[in-house]
Design a protein around this motif. Structure first.
Motif, PDB file in Angstrom:
ATOM      1  N   ILE A  51      31.993  31.165  38.953  1.00  0.00           N
ATOM      2  CA  ILE A  51      31.518  32.087  37.926  1.00  0.00           C
ATOM      3  C   ILE A  51      30.529  31.347  37.027  1.00  0.00           C
ATOM      4  N   GLU A 107      36.610  29.779  39.037  1.00  0.00           N
ATOM      5  CA  GLU A 107      37.394  30.784  38.321  1.00  0.00           C
ATOM      6  C   GLU A 107      38.754  30.899  38.998  1.00  0.00           C
ATOM      7  N   LYS A 159      29.303  36.241  39.779  1.00  0.00           N
ATOM      8  CA  LYS A 159      30.565  35.846  40.409  1.00  0.00           C
ATOM      9  C   LYS A 159      30.313  35.716  41.905  1.00  0.00           C
ATOM     10  N   GLN A 169      39.356  32.431  42.597  1.00  0.00           N
ATOM     11  CA  GLN A 169      38.597  33.633  42.913  1.00  0.00           C
ATOM     12  C   GLN A 169      37.182  33.320  43.369  1.00  0.00           C
ATOM     13  N   THR A 218      39.332  44.507  42.173  1.00  0.00           N
ATOM     14  CA  THR A 218      38.297  43.676  41.542  1.00  0.00           C
ATOM     15  C   THR A 218      37.282  44.616  40.905  1.00  0.00           C
ATOM     16  N   THR A 235      26.769  37.745  33.973  1.00  0.00           N
ATOM     17  CA  THR A 235      27.696  36.936  34.770  1.00  0.00           C
ATOM     18  C   THR A 235      27.362  37.064  36.246  1.00  0.00           C
TER      19      THR A 235
END
Length: 188
Positions: free
Chosen positions: A86, A22, A73, A83, A162, A71
């Motif tokens: 993902i 990501e 992450k 980042q 975030t 999701t």
């Protein structure tokens, strides 16, 4: 408690074939976008499942369509547009409802597509926060991106902005963070 890789302490995270990198850059805006500049609008409810790196999302469009997804992450400990990894899994309504019964911290916002940005306008205790992001497929695209003039400051490397951190942020904390950048929401 989380470790440097963004996982739960004592757990090892390994990228899999379903995870993708990501790349995004985030910016604070002083105001929501002008309605005439918006191409698509969605109302998003995120549920951050407690004790995990998982986020359950419901995104509703104004025409009644909606998207449900789970999701994961996994952040990477380096500055810049990458980042982390993902992974998204799209869900049926029954799957979503089952997962929505798990303990979670909730965050809601409206997302406006204003190319080249996605602009999130938060509500509730985060009212006044307007956060824009631009996504990229390559490091070169991310590095060469010139943000539009309405971007007050880049917060890509500021973990306070975030979703995983904002979901735990108090109103007073948020107002202090925004004031650091000269942003004073109306009514605060």
């Amino acid at each position: 408690m989380t470790d440097k890789a963004g996982g739960l302490e004592g757990q090892t995270v390994h990228p899999g074939k379903y995870a993708r990198v990501e790349r995004e850059r985030r910016f604070l805006l002083a105001n929501p976008p002008e309605p005439s500049s918006v191409t698509v609008a969605r109302v998003i409810t995120d549920r951050y499942l407690l004790g995990t790196r998982l986020r359950l999302r419901r995104a509703e469009c104004s025409d009644g369509r909606y998207e449900l997804k789970l999701t994961q992450k996994v952040p990477v400990p380096r500055p810049g547009a990458v980042q982390g990894l993902i992974t998204n899994t799209y869900l049926s309504p029954a799957e979503y409802e089952l997962l929505a019964s798990l303990p979670a911290a909730r965050l809601s916002k409206s997302r406006f597509s204003v190319p080249p940005l996605g602009v999130d306008v938060f509500d509730g205790r985060l009212q006044g926060l307007v956060l824009a992001e631009a996504e990229f497929t390559t490091d070169e695209e991310a590095q060469s991106f010139v943000p539009p003039a309405e971007c007050v400051v880049e917060v890509t490397n500021d973990a306070r902005f975030t979703g995983g951190r904002l979901v735990r942020t108090s109103r007073q904390e948020l107002l202090g963070w925004l004031a650091e950048h000269g942003i004073h929401p109306a009514g605060s």
